[in-house]
Enzyme design. Structure first.
Site, short mmCIF file in Angstrom:
data_model
loop_
_atom_site.label_atom_id
_atom_site.label_comp_id
_atom_site.label_asym_id
_atom_site.label_seq_id
_atom_site.Cartn_x
_atom_site.Cartn_y
_atom_site.Cartn_z
N PHE A 18 -3.50 18.61 58.35
CA PHE A 18 -3.65 17.66 59.47
C PHE A 18 -2.44 16.75 59.64
O PHE A 18 -2.17 16.25 60.72
CB PHE A 18 -4.91 16.80 59.27
CG PHE A 18 -4.72 15.71 58.23
CD1 PHE A 18 -4.17 14.49 58.59
CD2 PHE A 18 -5.06 15.92 56.91
CE1 PHE A 18 -3.96 13.51 57.63
CE2 PHE A 18 -4.84 14.95 55.95
CZ PHE A 18 -4.29 13.74 56.31
N GLY A 39 -0.91 22.07 52.10
CA GLY A 39 -2.07 21.20 51.89
C GLY A 39 -2.12 20.73 50.45
O GLY A 39 -1.10 20.63 49.77
N GLU A 85 3.19 25.08 49.97
CA GLU A 85 3.84 23.78 50.13
C GLU A 85 2.72 22.75 49.91
O GLU A 85 1.96 22.44 50.81
CB GLU A 85 4.43 23.71 51.54
CG GLU A 85 5.58 22.75 51.66
CD GLU A 85 5.12 21.44 52.23
OE1 GLU A 85 4.87 20.53 51.40
OE2 GLU A 85 5.01 21.33 53.45
C1 UN1 Z 1 4.66 17.40 55.12
O1 UN1 Z 1 4.28 16.26 54.93
O2 UN1 Z 1 3.89 18.39 54.87
O3 UN1 Z 1 10.32 15.62 55.41
C2 UN1 Z 1 5.95 17.78 55.74
C3 UN1 Z 1 9.37 15.16 56.06
C4 UN1 Z 1 8.93 15.94 57.27
C5 UN1 Z 1 8.00 17.03 56.88
C6 UN1 Z 1 6.87 16.63 55.99
N1 UN1 Z 1 10.08 16.49 57.92
O4 UN1 Z 1 8.82 14.12 55.78
#
Ligand code: UN1
Length: 507
Positions: free
Chosen positions: A158, A238, A260
């Site tokens: 989300f 997540g 991730e």
């Molecule tokens: C995330 O919170 O899953 O580097 C991604 C960042 C963003 C991406 C975050 N460009 O904070």
């Protein structure tokens, strides 16, 4: 709440789709409430197992056509998607902000990330390079080439309802794959908006809409994807808990996963730091997206000689933070995603109090007319101990733990002393300190920055982290390789059949 979009609250908006063809075989629905004002903004049909199967079949069929398009042609179609995102940047950014709760600036930033990855994918469409090798055999040529995998499942969270999906989808598509997207059940409307935009581009190019599919649901749908041998790669963003389940299911069928997961990111502030740079970076890192980024700064490790100064400056900076309706341009921090997240914040605060933590900036849940959704909390700062369980866990809320160190190696040990390994940063103007932090004896994270914060990565780099963060790399650099299969080819153009390793086999 002022209406910003013609939001399709009613009638029911179908949830399982490939483009215009929405499939739903039950009346079971999912409601999307905005954390901004608590309003119901969409009701979406949930996918059944039968819907899901139909979607994956359709995706597989589309793959047979899509993979045959030359990669630069696919790149051009992705360029057109980027053009659409440029055109709808304001509307989409506003919807992200309204459905998810992040500040409008960050909502627009998220759409910009989508535009950027489309540009990146376009360039990549002419650079999906393989190597050539010198064969040990005369009259032979060896090289490797990269082919698409097939159906790629994308499970997104989300907190970045569209950007992280787009990192996966654009790269997967340019490589020749098709995608089945399971967005977070907390942000289905934003996903449907993107799906509509993409479908139109695909239609305009006479490409099967099954290239981009969407299924709605919660954990069960994620499980269908991860157990389904038709899905060659599952890319999941997540919690670590979710990632563990996906990884186990995918591994069981020897599929591929790209994970991730959670972060527990720290910034080290040394005596040689420029605090005018460090303080705003720390605050943005800790309170941006209300502490709900995987890259959020959760721990601050400060050299003892400047500890009091940093604490005082932080308290002053936190006093300037404006919390409220994220659609108002002047607001820094919007609500948490839902009341469950508020409960998580409160439980963390209780645990900190039980551990005897001293708050530098007090926590609290906001109430009153401006905060009727009940999802607004105060970003807080607390003096913490890295060994506390609560500090070792990722709480998706704006809670920053401050800790003291005396030597840089001690700071690095604290920084690395958590199960997660996503992002890290050091603030210093001292070359030796900076290089030591980046050396093999330094940060163990996938991202290590100097004089910038832990969040806000650009799309051009590979994004991801080590340890419980899952080891995956998405977005830029050569992350595309995870979406392709490598094939080694040896061609004999000579008149003999020499064998490798000098083996003789005469008939
Ligand atoms: C995330 O919170 O899953 O580097 C991604 C960042 C963003 C991406 C975050 N460009 O904070």
């Amino acid at each position: 709440m002022h209406s910003i979009l013609p939001l399709p609250v009613q009638p029911v908006k179908p949830g399982t789709s490939t483009g215009q063809h929405f499939w739903h075989s039950t009346e079971r629905t999912l409601d999307s409430y905005s954390p901004v004002d608590g309003q119901l903004i969409a009701r979406v049909y949930l996918s059944t197992r039968a819907d899901y199967d139909k979607v994956v079949d359709t995706a597989q069929e589309a793959f047979h056509q899509w993979r045959l398009l030359p990669a630069p042609k696919r790149g051009d179609i992705i360029r057109q998607m980027g053009d659409q995102f440029r055109q709808y940047k304001r509307e989409l950014g506003t919807l992200v902000s309204y459905e998810m709760g992040k500040s409008l600036q960050e909502g627009l930033g998220e759409v910009q990330e989508m535009i950027d990855i489309c540009d990146f994918a376009l360039g990549l469409s002419r650079q999906l390079y393989g190597l050539t090798m010198h064969s040990e055999r005369p009259g032979h040529r060896m090289y490797e080439q990269w082919h698409p995998l097939g159906v790629v499942g994308v499970i997104s969270a989300f907190n970045f309802p569209v950007a992280v999906w787009s990192w996966n989808a654009m790269i997967a598509w340019v490589c020749g794959n098709v995608c089945v997207w399971k967005p977070s059940e907390k942000t289905p409307l934003t996903a449907l908006a993107c799906q509509q935009i993409i479908s139109e581009v695909l239609r305009n190019n006479d490409v099967p809409e099954g290239v981009s599919c969407l299924v709605t649901g919660a954990r069960d749908v994620g499980e269908w994807l991860s157990r389904d041998p038709r899905v060659a790669l599952v890319s999941a963003t997540g919690s670590t808990r979710m990632g563990r389940a996906v990884a186990a299911n995918v591994a069981e069928r020897l599929g591929r996963s790209l994970l991730e997961l959670g972060g527990n990111n720290a910034i080290i502030v040394t005596e040689h730091a420029d605090l005018d740079l460090a303080i705003p970076a720390i605050v943005f890192g800790a309170v941006g997206t209300a502490g709900q980024r995987c890259t959020t700064t959760r721990r601050l490790i400060v050299q003892e000689n400047i500890y009091e100064d940093v604490k005082n400056r932080l308290a002053k900076a936190y006093a300037q933070i404006r919390i409220g309706n994220p659609l108002e341009e002047s607001i820094h921090v919007g609500p948490l995603i839902d009341k469950q997240a508020v409960a998580g914040y409160k439980a963390a605060v209780d645990e900190i109090r039980r551990m005897g933590g001293t708050f530098v900036v007090e926590p609290g849940v906001l109430s009153g007319d401006a905060y009727t959704s009940g999802c607004y909390v105060k970003p807080c700062v607390v003096e913490g101990d890295n060994a506390w369980d609560i500090v070792q866990r990722e709480t998706f809320a704006p809670i920053l733990y401050v800790m003291k160190y005396s030597t840089l190696d001690e700071a690095i040990a604290i920084q690395n002393g958590v199960p997660q390994g996503l992002s890290s940063a050091i603030f210093t103007l001292n070359l030796r300190e900076a290089e030591h932090f980046l050396s093999v004896a330094g940060s163990d994270c996938g991202i290590a920055n100097v004089n910038i914060g832990t969040s806000g990565a650009e799309i051009g780099g590979a994004f991801g982290g080590e340890k419980e963060t899952g080891g995956g790399r998405e977005s830029g650099s050569d992350a595309w390789r995870a979406y392709m299969r490598r094939q080694t080819n040896t061609i004999n153009y000579g008149t003999q059949l020499p064998l490798a390793q000098g083996i003789t086999f005469d008939l």
